[in-house]
Write a protein that holds these residues in place. Structure first.
Motif, PDB file in Angstrom:
ATOM      1  N   GLN A   1       2.472   2.297  11.120  1.00  0.00           N
ATOM      2  CA  GLN A   1       1.884   3.518  10.578  1.00  0.00           C
ATOM      3  C   GLN A   1       2.921   4.360   9.850  1.00  0.00           C
ATOM      4  N   HIS A   2       4.169   4.234  10.264  1.00  0.00           N
ATOM      5  CA  HIS A   2       5.245   4.961   9.589  1.00  0.00           C
ATOM      6  C   HIS A   2       5.656   4.275   8.295  1.00  0.00           C
ATOM      7  N   THR A   3       5.567   2.951   8.265  1.00  0.00           N
ATOM      8  CA  THR A   3       6.168   2.203   7.160  1.00  0.00           C
ATOM      9  C   THR A   3       5.180   1.645   6.142  1.00  0.00           C
ATOM     10  N   ASN A   4       3.920   1.448   6.519  1.00  0.00           N
ATOM     11  CA  ASN A   4       3.000   0.692   5.666  1.00  0.00           C
ATOM     12  C   ASN A   4       1.971   1.540   4.923  1.00  0.00           C
ATOM     13  N   LEU A   5       1.859   2.792   5.258  1.00  0.00           N
ATOM     14  CA  LEU A   5       0.710   3.552   4.772  1.00  0.00           C
ATOM     15  C   LEU A   5       0.943   4.241   3.429  1.00  0.00           C
ATOM     16  N   GLY A   6       2.076   3.970   2.801  1.00  0.00           N
ATOM     17  CA  GLY A   6       2.314   4.574   1.495  1.00  0.00           C
ATOM     18  C   GLY A   6       1.295   4.131   0.464  1.00  0.00           C
TER      19      GLY A   6
ATOM     20  N   THR B   1       3.568  -6.211 -12.903  1.00  0.00           N
ATOM     21  CA  THR B   1       3.239  -4.962 -13.590  1.00  0.00           C
ATOM     22  C   THR B   1       3.130  -3.806 -12.590  1.00  0.00           C
ATOM     23  N   PRO B   2       3.206  -2.567 -13.076  1.00  0.00           N
ATOM     24  CA  PRO B   2       3.007  -1.415 -12.186  1.00  0.00           C
ATOM     25  C   PRO B   2       1.669  -1.460 -11.447  1.00  0.00           C
ATOM     26  N   ASN B   3       0.620  -1.902 -12.129  1.00  0.00           N
ATOM     27  CA  ASN B   3      -0.693  -1.978 -11.495  1.00  0.00           C
ATOM     28  C   ASN B   3      -0.688  -2.988 -10.347  1.00  0.00           C
ATOM     29  N   GLN B   4      -0.053  -4.131 -10.561  1.00  0.00           N
ATOM     30  CA  GLN B   4       0.035  -5.150  -9.520  1.00  0.00           C
ATOM     31  C   GLN B   4       0.883  -4.657  -8.338  1.00  0.00           C
ATOM     32  N   ARG B   5       1.951  -3.924  -8.633  1.00  0.00           N
ATOM     33  CA  ARG B   5       2.787  -3.382  -7.555  1.00  0.00           C
ATOM     34  C   ARG B   5       2.020  -2.369  -6.711  1.00  0.00           C
ATOM     35  N   GLU B   6       1.198  -1.572  -7.345  1.00  0.00           N
ATOM     36  CA  GLU B   6       0.393  -0.602  -6.611  1.00  0.00           C
ATOM     37  C   GLU B   6      -0.663  -1.303  -5.757  1.00  0.00           C
ATOM     38  N   LEU B   7      -1.276  -2.346  -6.306  1.00  0.00           N
ATOM     39  CA  LEU B   7      -2.254  -3.119  -5.538  1.00  0.00           C
ATOM     40  C   LEU B   7      -1.584  -3.773  -4.336  1.00  0.00           C
ATOM     41  N   TRP B   8      -0.389  -4.298  -4.537  1.00  0.00           N
ATOM     42  CA  TRP B   8       0.378  -4.879  -3.427  1.00  0.00           C
ATOM     43  C   TRP B   8       0.597  -3.828  -2.335  1.00  0.00           C
ATOM     44  N   ALA B   9       1.027  -2.637  -2.724  1.00  0.00           N
ATOM     45  CA  ALA B   9       1.277  -1.568  -1.751  1.00  0.00           C
ATOM     46  C   ALA B   9       0.000  -1.228  -0.991  1.00  0.00           C
ATOM     47  N   TYR B  10      -1.118  -1.181  -1.699  1.00  0.00           N
ATOM     48  CA  TYR B  10      -2.393  -0.900  -1.031  1.00  0.00           C
ATOM     49  C   TYR B  10      -2.732  -2.012  -0.037  1.00  0.00           C
TER      50      TYR B  10
END
Length: 352
Positions: A45-50, A82-91
């Motif tokens: 919860q501290h590390t993954n929720l960004g 791409t930035p979009n793919q990086r954001e999807l990865w983070a999600y």
């Protein structure tokens, strides 16, 4: 560092550990974790929720149950670039119940989509392996010099799994099979064929022959009895993650001398981050035993070539690829894991 500053760092570090259920036993000088899985969940919860901040943007990338015909699942890969793919990865990582690391050194990340609906099935990421890992080194049987030459041809799956609702229908096993798609080793080759190795300073043959991974808690249901994945035993139960997440690593770095912090080259020790951590703990007056919390992880290997061992030992320079085909791997997943459980999996998908 002045004593008052060291004391401040000690207090801050213990406070951060307490945030996810880790306490110091002052008598034994060891960290006490009463519930390892609970600790992992709180740490996650501290590390993954960004990536949660991207939920509105990407929630439609997740399939609805009615959009999935289990028999028609057909994965394809996208490299995260791409930035979009990086954001999807983070999600996607926000669904993980264990803390997700960023991996070491070289890194290749993949999004796995379903051809039938173009929804996200899951993700996997490959990174440089830890330099010193006893269970792996004993299994391969290489010397220090052989490892210096051929560790370059190994990668670790530092994250791998399916997102909802594919995680309900053995999607994790399918993702683990995707690592064997010929496309993966071709991506590796194209990315690193002209790169100089940071460890040896040489331009090595960019052949990916060996992938390994560690189960989150002992053995992993994902790799259990899965084709070409082999369980080899457990790690020793030491970890740095519980002391380097949630801002703790930044505190540790404050007390480690700069010349020691830069000891990251091959041959200077088995695990750079663990060495730095232990040095920092000593500087703070803590015991190195704080890295031992009984977190033993199952070790799994996934060789991509029939002669992987000979190659890693330097006895061969030409890989004999196992040549798994995408269609064969999908067919195996369906026949071995899906068809015998199809009714149950459909009920899982429907929430029954």
């Amino acid at each position: 560092m002045k004593p008052e500053k060291l004391n401040r760092v000690r207090i801050e570090l213990l406070a951060k550990l307490a945030e996810y259920g880790v306490e110091l036993d002052f008598d034994s000088k060891k960290l006490i974790v009463s519930d390892l899985k609970s600790m992992q969940k709180q740490l996650a919860q501290h590390t993954n929720l960004g990536g949660i901040k991207y939920e509105d943007k990407f929630k439609d990338y997740l399939a609805k149950p009615e959009e999935i015909d289990i028999i028609q699942i057909n994965p394809y890969l996208e490299i995260v670039e791409t930035p979009n793919q990086r954001e999807l990865w983070a999600y996607a990582t926000s669904f993980w119940s264990i803390p997700v690391t960023t991996g070491y050194g070289r890194r290749i990340r993949f999004l796995v989509f379903d051809e039938q609906n173009h929804k996200l099935i899951g993700i996997f990421g490959l990174s440089d392996p830890v330099i010193g890992l006893g269970i792996r080194d004993q299994y391969i049987g290489w010397t220090k010099e052989q490892k210096l030459q051929r560790l370059y041809n190994c990668m670790t799956a530092y994250i791998l799994g399916a997102v909802p609702p594919y995680n309900l229908i053995l999607g994790g096993k399918l993702i683990a099979l995707c690592l064997m798609f010929p496309e993966v080793r071709k991506v590796f080759h194209n990315k690193y064929k002209d790169k100089i190795s940071l460890i040896s300073g040489e331009n090595k043959q960019a052949h990916l022959l060996y992938i390994d991974t560690l189960g989150a808690f002992g053995k992993s249901a994902i790799y259990n009895r899965l084709m070409n994945w082999k369980f080899l035993g457990y790690t020793k139960g030491q970890s740095h993650l519980h002391i380097t997440a949630n801002g703790s690593w930044e505190l540790i770095k404050q007390v480690v001398p700069e010349d020691f912090f830069n000891t990251y080259k091959f041959g200077q020790g088995s695990n750079w981050k663990m060495r730095v951590l232990k040095k920092g703990l000593r500087e703070l007056g803590f015991s190195e035993d704080m890295v031992s919390i009984g977190w033993k992880r199952g070790y799994y290997s996934c060789p991509l070539a029939a002669n992987w061992q000979e190659y890693l030992l330097g006895e061969s320079n030409i890989p004999q690829w196992k040549n798994f085909s995408k269609n064969e791997l999908i067919e195996y997943w369906q026949n071995r894991w899906i068809l015998p459980r199809l009714e149950k999996l459909n009920n899982n998908l429907k929430g029954n």
